[in-house]
Design an enzyme around this catalytic site. Structure first.
Site, PDB file in Angstrom:
ATOM      1  N   ARG A 154      29.039  57.185 -63.217  1.00 49.37           N
ATOM      2  CA  ARG A 154      28.038  56.991 -64.271  1.00 49.37           C
ATOM      3  C   ARG A 154      27.191  55.751 -64.017  1.00 49.37           C
ATOM      4  O   ARG A 154      25.973  55.789 -64.155  1.00 49.37           O
ATOM      5  CB  ARG A 154      28.745  56.853 -65.633  1.00 49.37           C
ATOM      6  CG  ARG A 154      29.683  57.986 -65.951  1.00 49.37           C
ATOM      7  CD  ARG A 154      29.269  59.017 -66.968  1.00 49.37           C
ATOM      8  NE  ARG A 154      28.276  58.733 -67.930  1.00 49.37           N
ATOM      9  CZ  ARG A 154      28.457  58.843 -69.252  1.00 49.37           C
ATOM     10  NH1 ARG A 154      29.642  59.133 -69.731  1.00 49.37           N
ATOM     11  NH2 ARG A 154      27.464  58.679 -70.084  1.00 49.37           N
ATOM     12  N   ILE A 155      27.840  54.633 -63.641  1.00 47.60           N
ATOM     13  CA  ILE A 155      27.076  53.401 -63.420  1.00 47.60           C
ATOM     14  C   ILE A 155      26.250  53.522 -62.140  1.00 47.60           C
ATOM     15  O   ILE A 155      25.064  53.154 -62.113  1.00 47.60           O
ATOM     16  CB  ILE A 155      28.008  52.187 -63.373  1.00 47.60           C
ATOM     17  CG1 ILE A 155      28.695  51.995 -64.732  1.00 47.60           C
ATOM     18  CG2 ILE A 155      27.233  50.925 -62.986  1.00 47.60           C
ATOM     19  CD1 ILE A 155      29.734  50.891 -64.764  1.00 47.60           C
ATOM     20  N   ALA A 233      28.849  44.472 -58.358  1.00 47.00           N
ATOM     21  CA  ALA A 233      29.001  44.203 -59.794  1.00 47.00           C
ATOM     22  C   ALA A 233      30.033  45.171 -60.377  1.00 47.00           C
ATOM     23  O   ALA A 233      29.996  45.477 -61.560  1.00 47.00           O
ATOM     24  CB  ALA A 233      27.662  44.354 -60.514  1.00 47.00           C
ATOM     25  N   ALA A 234      30.962  45.641 -59.527  1.00 42.51           N
ATOM     26  CA  ALA A 234      31.962  46.622 -59.956  1.00 42.51           C
ATOM     27  C   ALA A 234      33.289  45.939 -60.252  1.00 42.51           C
ATOM     28  O   ALA A 234      33.580  45.583 -61.392  1.00 42.51           O
ATOM     29  CB  ALA A 234      32.124  47.702 -58.884  1.00 42.51           C
ATOM     30  N   ARG A 235      34.100  45.721 -59.210  1.00 41.70           N
ATOM     31  CA  ARG A 235      35.394  45.062 -59.351  1.00 41.70           C
ATOM     32  C   ARG A 235      35.617  44.153 -58.154  1.00 41.70           C
ATOM     33  O   ARG A 235      35.283  44.493 -57.017  1.00 41.70           O
ATOM     34  CB  ARG A 235      36.536  46.094 -59.430  1.00 41.70           C
ATOM     35  CG  ARG A 235      36.621  46.825 -60.767  1.00 41.70           C
ATOM     36  CD  ARG A 235      37.098  45.895 -61.882  1.00 41.70           C
ATOM     37  NE  ARG A 235      37.284  46.588 -63.148  1.00 41.70           N
ATOM     38  CZ  ARG A 235      36.365  46.669 -64.104  1.00 41.70           C
ATOM     39  NH1 ARG A 235      35.169  46.129 -63.903  1.00 41.70           N
ATOM     40  NH2 ARG A 235      36.632  47.297 -65.224  1.00 41.70           N
ATOM     41  N   ASP A 259      29.048  39.564 -58.690  1.00 46.09           N
ATOM     42  CA  ASP A 259      29.389  39.272 -60.088  1.00 46.09           C
ATOM     43  C   ASP A 259      30.889  39.240 -60.316  1.00 46.09           C
ATOM     44  O   ASP A 259      31.348  38.726 -61.332  1.00 46.09           O
ATOM     45  CB  ASP A 259      28.769  40.336 -61.003  1.00 46.09           C
ATOM     46  CG  ASP A 259      29.048  40.085 -62.478  1.00 46.09           C
ATOM     47  OD1 ASP A 259      28.785  38.962 -62.943  1.00 46.09           O
ATOM     48  OD2 ASP A 259      29.542  41.002 -63.160  1.00 46.09           O
ATOM     49  N   GLU A 264      39.941  35.804 -60.738  1.00 48.99           N
ATOM     50  CA  GLU A 264      39.042  35.282 -61.765  1.00 48.99           C
ATOM     51  C   GLU A 264      39.842  34.539 -62.825  1.00 48.99           C
ATOM     52  O   GLU A 264      40.977  34.923 -63.126  1.00 48.99           O
ATOM     53  CB  GLU A 264      38.244  36.426 -62.405  1.00 48.99           C
ATOM     54  CG  GLU A 264      37.295  37.111 -61.425  1.00 48.99           C
ATOM     55  CD  GLU A 264      36.468  38.228 -62.066  1.00 48.99           C
ATOM     56  OE1 GLU A 264      36.704  38.526 -63.254  1.00 48.99           O
ATOM     57  OE2 GLU A 264      35.594  38.793 -61.392  1.00 48.99           O
ATOM     58  N   HIS A 282      31.085  37.300 -63.715  1.00 47.02           N
ATOM     59  CA  HIS A 282      31.513  38.574 -64.292  1.00 47.02           C
ATOM     60  C   HIS A 282      30.760  38.866 -65.596  1.00 47.02           C
ATOM     61  O   HIS A 282      31.346  39.005 -66.672  1.00 47.02           O
ATOM     62  CB  HIS A 282      33.018  38.577 -64.539  1.00 47.02           C
ATOM     63  CG  HIS A 282      33.594  39.970 -64.580  1.00 47.02           C
ATOM     64  ND1 HIS A 282      34.852  40.265 -64.136  1.00 47.02           N
ATOM     65  CD2 HIS A 282      33.076  41.156 -64.999  1.00 47.02           C
ATOM     66  CE1 HIS A 282      35.089  41.559 -64.298  1.00 47.02           C
ATOM     67  NE2 HIS A 282      34.016  42.119 -64.819  1.00 47.02           N
ATOM     68  N   LEU A 283      29.449  39.000 -65.449  1.00 46.49           N
ATOM     69  CA  LEU A 283      28.580  39.203 -66.605  1.00 46.49           C
ATOM     70  C   LEU A 283      28.230  40.662 -66.857  1.00 46.49           C
ATOM     71  O   LEU A 283      27.387  40.952 -67.703  1.00 46.49           O
ATOM     72  CB  LEU A 283      27.276  38.412 -66.418  1.00 46.49           C
ATOM     73  CG  LEU A 283      27.400  36.888 -66.339  1.00 46.49           C
ATOM     74  CD1 LEU A 283      26.018  36.263 -66.154  1.00 46.49           C
ATOM     75  CD2 LEU A 283      28.070  36.326 -67.586  1.00 46.49           C
ATOM     76  N   GLY A 284      28.877  41.586 -66.130  1.00 48.71           N
ATOM     77  CA  GLY A 284      28.486  42.988 -66.238  1.00 48.71           C
ATOM     78  C   GLY A 284      28.416  43.524 -67.653  1.00 48.71           C
ATOM     79  O   GLY A 284      27.497  44.261 -68.008  1.00 48.71           O
TER      80      GLY A 284
END
Length: 532
Positions: A154-155, A233-235, A259, A264, A282-284
């Site tokens: 989806r993303i 920007a996933a994992r 990201d 973390e 980690h601003l997703g």
């Protein structure tokens, strides 16, 4: 007249005001600082539901301290801070908001890509330091460049749709997306190696699994253009940070936008030494809209759960106005779908769910959804729920059907999940529940009769019937320290096609399965690991 007490909902972290509005007036709302362990354990003692984000740890201890607890709601996607297994054992429903941040995450990926292309971060920092360096920070256009999307869920699809407006050429790697469907969206599907070699930008949109950790690592980064820019920007961990550092140092990668990190919070990384790497903490999902969507979604789920209704975004146990005879079939249908999905070798074209026996006298639509959820949990990278499973099927052009018949020849009730694949082959898995404890068992695989209990670790081997095969499989598993719990052998005729169905006490390593397949000349070998 005695007062009827309202169900108590505990909000353990700061959530959007819209969350409380969505809950409505039917609940007593309490607040606690979920990060304060002592306060949390005291506050949770008499609550019916708890709403959290990421800072509150709802583990076995917290669940044990809440005897009235019926639902844990995580206002977000991940569930790292919730012990789903402990909740399930306690009969506590766990819900999240799996689609709340997909737009925000997609937009951040695009932002990182643009920032990398135009050197926005270092140019901004230099100008703030009093340096006017136009020539040093010359960037590149997106127009006519090739963007590789690794993971077209989806993303990934949202990112591709947004980038298409920039006039880019879109290629993608996702083994479970049909090329014809992608072509309708202007996306060319390629093997991963070709995506790596052709792309000017690579953006990653996969879940973090044992198979995807380090996917974009040393080997992959030796196949890319030296002008490529990598976006994650996933994992954290899907892009190997050390391998990326070395590639940047050696000039084999031009830049990156990161990201997420393997560990973390991350405030010190070798990647930070490069001006051409733009990083964010980690601003997703960190937008007002995403937080509001997440809060509203889980508030609605809490309302449904406490009313005894079906909760679409439940990740473990399901509620709902479902006939008692149907309820045991929910988990069975999902597990049959997972087994069928694991046996599929090419993209899906159709999913057919058959429900036979007494159970067919009732509304069994939930079994179709459960089976679909199970199938897609094995063949796509997205989080799959009752809500998005049909959407995922529609997006991929997969037809879905449910047939029922009150007659069942051999079993009181039977559920069969049949997949039609893009190469014309079919996969069929059937099962039933038995006894007062509603034990699940598989009774048919691709036309072979079996009698295999559904267990955490399953394996299936198809081969040509001949002596010695069982001994070979047992020896290799024994050498690998894998204990066989049960084994079923079925064949169509002596010397014909045969199937071994195994239950084992631990997951079979990939290399062990490959060794068995090679030594017995198997048509296929598949393992399925279920969370029971």
């Amino acid at each position: 007249m005695p007062l009827v007490s309202k169900p108590i909902v505990l909000i353990a972290e700061e959530l959007s005001p819209a969350t409380v509005d969505a809950l409505g007036p039917d609940f007593e709302i309490r607040h606690v600082d979920g990060a304060d362990r002592a306060a949390l354990l005291a506050a949770i003692a008499d609550v019916d539901a708890i709403l959290v984000r990421s800072a509150t740890k709802v583990d076995a201890e917290a669940i044990a301290a809440a005897p009235r607890l019926k639902v844990v709601a995580r206002a977000g996607v991940g569930l790292d801070n919730v012990d789903v297994k402990a909740a399930t054992q306690a009969g506590v429903m766990v819900v999240n908001a799996p689609t709340s941040n997909i737009v925000s995450a997609a937009e951040l990926a695009v932002a990182l890509l643009l920032a990398s292309a135009r050197n926005i971060a270092p140019a901004s920092q230099a100008l703030r330091a009093g340096q006017w360096k136009r020539s040093k920070y010359t960037g590149v256009e997106l127009s006519d460049k090739t963007v590789g999307v690794v993971g077209l869920g989806r993303i990934g699809l949202l990112v591709a749709q947004r980038l298409s407006a920039f006039g880019v050429k879109l290629v993608a790697y996702d083994p479970y997306v049909q090329p014809a469907r992608a072509a309708q969206l202007g996306i060319r599907m390629l093997p991963l190696d070709e995506v790596l070699a052709e792309s000017d930008f690579i953006t990653v949109h996969l879940p973090k699994t044992p198979e995807t950790i380090g996917l974009i690592g040393e080997e992959a980064l030796r196949k890319v253009k030296p002008t490529v820019r990598i976006i994650n920007a996933a994992r954290g961990g899907i892009v190997d940070e050390h391998a990326l550092y070395v590639a940047l140092k050696e000039g084999r990668v031009a830049g990156a936008g990161i990201d997420v990190f393997s560990t973390e919070p991350c405030t010190d990384s070798p990647l930070f030494e490069f001006e051409q790497v733009v990083v964010t903490p980690h601003l997703g999902a960190s937008t007002d809209e995403a937080q509001e969507k997440a809060g509203i979604a889980v508030a609605k789920s809490v309302r449904l759960a406490l009313a005894g209704e079906l909760v679409p975004d439940a990740v473990n146990v399901q509620g709902g106005s479902i006939a008692e005879i149907v309820r045991p079939g929910i988990a069975l249908a999902e597990n049959l779908g997972r087994v069928a999905g694991a046996l599929a070798t090419t993209p899906l074209q159709a999913v057919e769910v058959e429900v036979l026996g007494e159970i067919a006298e009732h509304d069994v639509k939930i079994l179709e959804l459960s089976a679909l959820k199970g199938v897609f949990s094995m063949v796509v990278t997205d989080t799959v729920s009752y809500v998005n499973a049909p959407v995922l099927a529609g997006e991929r052009g997969v037809s879905v059907s449910l047939t029922t018949d009150r007659e069942s020849a051999n079993f009181r009730n039977l559920v069969r999940v049949k997949l039609t694949l893009s190469d014309g082959q079919t996969v069929s898995v059937a099962g039933t529940v038995t006894g007062p404890r509603n034990l699940q068992k598989i009774v048919e695989i691709d036309g072979f009769d079996v009698d295999v209990p559904v267990s955490a670790h399953l394996a299936f081997l198809s081969y040509v019937d001949r002596p010695g095969i069982v001994g070979v499989a047992g020896r290799i598993l024994g050498d690998a320290g894998v204990n066989i719990g049960g084994m079923q052998v079925s064949r169509d005729e002596a010397g014909g096609h045969a199937l071994i169905a195994l239950t084992v006490d631990s997951a079979i390593p990939g290399e062990t399965l490959a060794a068995i397949v090679t030594e017995i000349g198997a048509t296929y070998g598949r393992t399925v690991d279920l969370e029971l």
